[in-house]
Scaffold this motif. Structure first.
Motif, PDB file in Angstrom:
ATOM      1  N   ARG A  41      53.926  25.137  40.377  1.00 50.97           N
ATOM      2  CA  ARG A  41      52.494  24.937  40.640  1.00 50.97           C
ATOM      3  C   ARG A  41      51.658  25.469  39.471  1.00 50.97           C
ATOM      4  O   ARG A  41      51.943  26.515  38.909  1.00 50.97           O
ATOM      5  CB  ARG A  41      52.110  25.663  41.934  1.00 50.97           C
ATOM      6  CG  ARG A  41      50.685  25.370  42.303  1.00 50.97           C
ATOM      7  CD  ARG A  41      50.239  25.961  43.610  1.00 50.97           C
ATOM      8  NE  ARG A  41      48.821  25.646  43.760  1.00 50.97           N
ATOM      9  CZ  ARG A  41      47.974  26.362  44.445  1.00 50.97           C
ATOM     10  NH1 ARG A  41      48.388  27.423  45.107  1.00 50.97           N
ATOM     11  NH2 ARG A  41      46.701  26.017  44.507  1.00 50.97           N
ATOM     12  N   SER A  42      50.627  24.718  39.136  1.00 55.90           N
ATOM     13  CA  SER A  42      49.816  25.068  37.966  1.00 55.90           C
ATOM     14  C   SER A  42      48.558  25.842  38.363  1.00 55.90           C
ATOM     15  O   SER A  42      47.934  25.551  39.384  1.00 55.90           O
ATOM     16  CB  SER A  42      49.459  23.749  37.267  1.00 55.90           C
ATOM     17  OG  SER A  42      48.238  23.852  36.611  1.00 55.90           O
ATOM     18  N   TYR A  43      48.194  26.826  37.539  1.00 58.64           N
ATOM     19  CA  TYR A  43      46.986  27.627  37.756  1.00 58.64           C
ATOM     20  C   TYR A  43      46.179  27.636  36.464  1.00 58.64           C
ATOM     21  O   TYR A  43      46.732  27.887  35.386  1.00 58.64           O
ATOM     22  CB  TYR A  43      47.350  29.082  38.091  1.00 58.64           C
ATOM     23  CG  TYR A  43      48.137  29.241  39.370  1.00 58.64           C
ATOM     24  CD1 TYR A  43      47.526  29.682  40.533  1.00 58.64           C
ATOM     25  CD2 TYR A  43      49.499  28.951  39.401  1.00 58.64           C
ATOM     26  CE1 TYR A  43      48.254  29.827  41.714  1.00 58.64           C
ATOM     27  CE2 TYR A  43      50.233  29.088  40.575  1.00 58.64           C
ATOM     28  CZ  TYR A  43      49.599  29.528  41.716  1.00 58.64           C
ATOM     29  OH  TYR A  43      50.319  29.674  42.871  1.00 58.64           O
ATOM     30  N   LEU A  44      44.884  27.405  36.594  1.00 56.05           N
ATOM     31  CA  LEU A  44      43.990  27.504  35.443  1.00 56.05           C
ATOM     32  C   LEU A  44      43.675  28.981  35.233  1.00 56.05           C
ATOM     33  O   LEU A  44      43.237  29.670  36.155  1.00 56.05           O
ATOM     34  CB  LEU A  44      42.725  26.685  35.732  1.00 56.05           C
ATOM     35  CG  LEU A  44      41.743  26.472  34.596  1.00 56.05           C
ATOM     36  CD1 LEU A  44      42.422  25.882  33.371  1.00 56.05           C
ATOM     37  CD2 LEU A  44      40.615  25.546  35.075  1.00 56.05           C
ATOM     38  N   ASP A  45      43.918  29.463  34.020  1.00 58.03           N
ATOM     39  CA  ASP A  45      43.917  30.912  33.787  1.00 58.03           C
ATOM     40  C   ASP A  45      42.595  31.392  33.188  1.00 58.03           C
ATOM     41  O   ASP A  45      42.366  31.280  31.982  1.00 58.03           O
ATOM     42  CB  ASP A  45      45.083  31.258  32.849  1.00 58.03           C
ATOM     43  CG  ASP A  45      45.226  32.760  32.657  1.00 58.03           C
ATOM     44  OD1 ASP A  45      44.483  33.518  33.327  1.00 58.03           O
ATOM     45  OD2 ASP A  45      46.067  33.168  31.842  1.00 58.03           O
ATOM     46  N   PHE A  46      41.733  31.973  34.030  1.00 58.17           N
ATOM     47  CA  PHE A  46      40.483  32.568  33.550  1.00 58.17           C
ATOM     48  C   PHE A  46      40.594  34.102  33.522  1.00 58.17           C
ATOM     49  O   PHE A  46      39.594  34.804  33.633  1.00 58.17           O
ATOM     50  CB  PHE A  46      39.289  32.096  34.397  1.00 58.17           C
ATOM     51  CG  PHE A  46      38.650  30.843  33.840  1.00 58.17           C
ATOM     52  CD1 PHE A  46      39.410  29.693  33.631  1.00 58.17           C
ATOM     53  CD2 PHE A  46      37.302  30.818  33.491  1.00 58.17           C
ATOM     54  CE1 PHE A  46      38.837  28.538  33.088  1.00 58.17           C
ATOM     55  CE2 PHE A  46      36.720  29.676  32.956  1.00 58.17           C
ATOM     56  CZ  PHE A  46      37.487  28.537  32.749  1.00 58.17           C
ATOM     57  N   LEU A 361      42.818  31.344  38.408  1.00 58.25           N
ATOM     58  CA  LEU A 361      42.977  32.793  38.285  1.00 58.25           C
ATOM     59  C   LEU A 361      41.678  33.404  37.778  1.00 58.25           C
ATOM     60  O   LEU A 361      41.200  33.054  36.695  1.00 58.25           O
ATOM     61  CB  LEU A 361      44.097  33.129  37.301  1.00 58.25           C
ATOM     62  CG  LEU A 361      45.464  32.536  37.598  1.00 58.25           C
ATOM     63  CD1 LEU A 361      46.460  32.936  36.508  1.00 58.25           C
ATOM     64  CD2 LEU A 361      45.965  32.999  38.967  1.00 58.25           C
ATOM     65  N   VAL A 362      41.104  34.296  38.597  1.00 60.85           N
ATOM     66  CA  VAL A 362      39.978  35.118  38.161  1.00 60.85           C
ATOM     67  C   VAL A 362      40.301  36.536  38.602  1.00 60.85           C
ATOM     68  O   VAL A 362      41.225  36.754  39.379  1.00 60.85           O
ATOM     69  CB  VAL A 362      38.628  34.661  38.773  1.00 60.85           C
ATOM     70  CG1 VAL A 362      38.261  33.270  38.299  1.00 60.85           C
ATOM     71  CG2 VAL A 362      38.660  34.730  40.300  1.00 60.85           C
ATOM     72  N   ASN A 363      39.534  37.474  38.120  1.00 63.65           N
ATOM     73  CA  ASN A 363      39.866  38.855  38.389  1.00 63.65           C
ATOM     74  C   ASN A 363      38.616  39.584  38.895  1.00 63.65           C
ATOM     75  O   ASN A 363      37.507  39.217  38.553  1.00 63.65           O
ATOM     76  CB  ASN A 363      40.425  39.421  37.053  1.00 63.65           C
ATOM     77  CG  ASN A 363      40.275  40.879  36.868  1.00 63.65           C
ATOM     78  OD1 ASN A 363      39.430  41.331  36.111  1.00 63.65           O
ATOM     79  ND2 ASN A 363      41.109  41.612  37.551  1.00 63.65           N
ATOM     80  N   ARG A 364      38.816  40.562  39.761  1.00 68.26           N
ATOM     81  CA  ARG A 364      37.697  41.335  40.296  1.00 68.26           C
ATOM     82  C   ARG A 364      37.625  42.678  39.577  1.00 68.26           C
ATOM     83  O   ARG A 364      38.666  43.295  39.323  1.00 68.26           O
ATOM     84  CB  ARG A 364      37.915  41.596  41.791  1.00 68.26           C
ATOM     85  CG  ARG A 364      36.818  42.410  42.418  1.00 68.26           C
ATOM     86  CD  ARG A 364      37.212  42.905  43.786  1.00 68.26           C
ATOM     87  NE  ARG A 364      38.199  43.971  43.704  1.00 68.26           N
ATOM     88  CZ  ARG A 364      38.348  44.945  44.610  1.00 68.26           C
ATOM     89  NH1 ARG A 364      37.591  44.966  45.678  1.00 68.26           N
ATOM     90  NH2 ARG A 364      39.270  45.879  44.466  1.00 68.26           N
ATOM     91  N   THR A 365      36.429  43.116  39.259  1.00 67.12           N
ATOM     92  CA  THR A 365      36.288  44.451  38.697  1.00 67.12           C
ATOM     93  C   THR A 365      35.052  45.095  39.301  1.00 67.12           C
ATOM     94  O   THR A 365      34.155  44.392  39.781  1.00 67.12           O
ATOM     95  CB  THR A 365      36.248  44.400  37.148  1.00 67.12           C
ATOM     96  OG1 THR A 365      36.330  45.718  36.645  1.00 67.12           O
ATOM     97  CG2 THR A 365      35.007  43.724  36.618  1.00 67.12           C
ATOM     98  N   ALA A 366      35.006  46.433  39.297  1.00 65.01           N
ATOM     99  CA  ALA A 366      33.885  47.174  39.873  1.00 65.01           C
ATOM    100  C   ALA A 366      33.543  46.644  41.276  1.00 65.01           C
ATOM    101  O   ALA A 366      32.363  46.489  41.614  1.00 65.01           O
ATOM    102  CB  ALA A 366      32.673  47.128  38.947  1.00 65.01           C
ATOM    103  N   THR A 367      34.543  46.338  42.059  1.00 63.65           N
ATOM    104  CA  THR A 367      34.481  45.908  43.482  1.00 63.65           C
ATOM    105  C   THR A 367      33.768  44.572  43.696  1.00 63.65           C
ATOM    106  O   THR A 367      34.306  43.677  44.339  1.00 63.65           O
ATOM    107  CB  THR A 367      33.824  47.004  44.374  1.00 63.65           C
ATOM    108  OG1 THR A 367      34.464  48.237  44.113  1.00 63.65           O
ATOM    109  CG2 THR A 367      33.962  46.647  45.858  1.00 63.65           C
ATOM    110  N   THR A 368      32.567  44.422  43.159  1.00 61.32           N
ATOM    111  CA  THR A 368      31.772  43.240  43.529  1.00 61.32           C
ATOM    112  C   THR A 368      31.688  42.189  42.419  1.00 61.32           C
ATOM    113  O   THR A 368      31.003  41.181  42.582  1.00 61.32           O
ATOM    114  CB  THR A 368      30.333  43.675  43.872  1.00 61.32           C
ATOM    115  OG1 THR A 368      29.832  44.466  42.790  1.00 61.32           O
ATOM    116  CG2 THR A 368      30.264  44.462  45.171  1.00 61.32           C
ATOM    117  N   VAL A 369      32.347  42.435  41.300  1.00 63.32           N
ATOM    118  CA  VAL A 369      32.152  41.538  40.153  1.00 63.32           C
ATOM    119  C   VAL A 369      33.394  40.677  39.903  1.00 63.32           C
ATOM    120  O   VAL A 369      34.508  41.187  39.792  1.00 63.32           O
ATOM    121  CB  VAL A 369      31.807  42.359  38.877  1.00 63.32           C
ATOM    122  CG1 VAL A 369      31.629  41.434  37.674  1.00 63.32           C
ATOM    123  CG2 VAL A 369      30.548  43.181  39.100  1.00 63.32           C
TER     124      VAL A 369
END
Ligand code: PLP
Length: 398
Positions: A41-46, A361-369
């Protein structure tokens, strides 16, 4: 080779130190801006390996260079000369305006080197008590003890106290505080021109002006931690000049190696002149493999990739602003170049999962960002694809 998800998870659960909360996906290969899991399965990597895979995945030129270098000579240590360190240092010097490079292997080591060199500077000058650092609220500089000491978040710090004494944190949004807290005992001010882990928060020009004024008034050195914002990420090689900062030392890492572990502390000659042989060192730093990879990244930046980052950045931010207009749950859009933060009204963790389920793919930082750090090779069509997924994922999370 272990292939099934269950095997991978079982082995890790038993034998890998459990310091990471991994998302439930096993990646086996990558191509361009896409990763593929064990089911194909393919994922767009951000995320690009947290701002590392500047050239994307499976880049033919980078792979060829690393392969050739590995087959020729990978590592010799810093006991001897090799042909690539000087070449890379001179290229970095031209790009940063700083005179000299100290090579290491990670962002935290680059910060650590900058902190040590700042102290060494004052020690050589005979100011033996000038040992303090001023850092900022929301800062993140790495996990080794020195870098951790100038990292703000108590969550990272508390279990490892006592840290290095003499660190004062000032508010990045209150430039006046700097004037009272930086004094003749301050060895250096350390700042991320765009705070990354702290929530993609660019330092304001007012705070940058106050930093420069405090350095001019007291002689304190300025360390810019550009591990995340540097190496072309924001559309320029460094972000410091964009806000008027003129650092004496700059820490680089992440994207510079395109996936090979590379860290660098760049410095002005006035700092370099105070450092003697044997003061600092590392076995791997600046080895041939690392230098060769970084040279490929710099070649690509010169060959049109830096200009491409500026173009795709404009497209990304226009799209993010449009997304914000559609969703009340997005309260702010911040960043520069291909370093973007979407501040959400609530914890952004469900959105990371919703995006993953939709192949982004995205990532969370500082809880809300939600932090977006796509590879520099990202196209406008891929940005549109990611924005459409985010649009749908945000809708599903409300
Ligand atoms: N400095 C900044 C600004 C960072 O964002 C990071 C990592 O996220 C570091 C330092 C530490 O880098 P590394 O994880 O390569 O040690």
């Amino acid at each position: 080779m272990t292939t099934t998800t269950t095997d991978v998870k079982t082995l890790e659960a038993r034998h890998v130190l459990q310091t990471y909360k991994r998302l439930p996906v096993v990646f086996e290969r990558g191509s361009g801006a896409r990763l593929f899991d064990e089911h194909g399965r393919s994922y767009l990597d951000f995320v690009s390996g947290i701002g590392v895979a500047a050239l994307g995945h499976g880049h033919a030129g980078l792979a060829r260079a690393i392969g050739e270098q590995a087959a020729t000579l990978a590592h010799t240590s810093n006991l001897y000369f090799h042909p690539l360190q000087g070449e890379l240092a001179s290229r970095l010097s031209a790009l940063t305006g700083l005179d000299r490079a100290f090579f290491c292997n990670s962002g935290t080591e680059a910060v650590e080197a900058c902190l040590k060199f700042a102290r060494r500077y004052w020690h050589t000058k005979g100011e033996l008590t000038r040992t303090k650092y001023v850092a900022f609220t929301h800062s993140f500089h790495g996990r080794t003890l020195g870098s951790l000491s100038v990292t703000w978040d108590e969550h990272y710090r508390a279990p490892f106290q006592p840290l290095i004494p003499g660190v004062t944190f000032v508010s990045a949004s209150d430039p006046a505080e700097l004037q009272t807290l930086v004094d003749a005992s301050t060895a250096a001010i350390i700042v991320e021109p765009i705070q990354g882990e702290g929530g993609v928060r660019p330092i304001s020009p007012e705070t940058a002006a106050a930093i420069s004024a405090a350095c001019a008034r007291t002689g304190a050195l300025l360390i810019a931690d550009e591990v995340q914002s540097g190496s072309g990420r924001t559309g320029e090689f460094l972000y410091s000049p964009a806000i008027g900062l003129e650092p004496d030392l700059v820490a680089l890492g992440k994207a510079l190696g395109g996936g090979m572990p590379v860290g660098v502390a760049m410095m002005r000659d006035k700092v370099a002149e105070t450092i003697s042989a044997g003061d600092h060192g590392t076995t791997y730093g600046g080895n041939l493999l690392a230098c060769r990879a970084a040279l490929v990244v710099l070649d690509e930046l010169d060959g049109g990739l830096q200009a491409s980052v500026r173009r795709t950045s404009a497209h990304l931010f226009a799209g993010l602003r449009a997304l914000r207009a559609r969703h009340k749950s997005i309260v702010d859009v911040r960043g520069a170049g291909l370093m973007a933060g979407l501040e959400m009204a609530a914890d952004a963790a469900p959105l990371v999962t919703a995006a993953l389920e939709r192949g982004l793919l995205v990532n969370r930082t500082a809880t809300t960002v939600i932090r977006l750090l796509p590879p520099y090779i990202i196209t406008e069509a891929e940005i549109d694809e990611a924005l459409a997924v985010l649009d749908d994922a945000i809708g599903s999370c409300i």
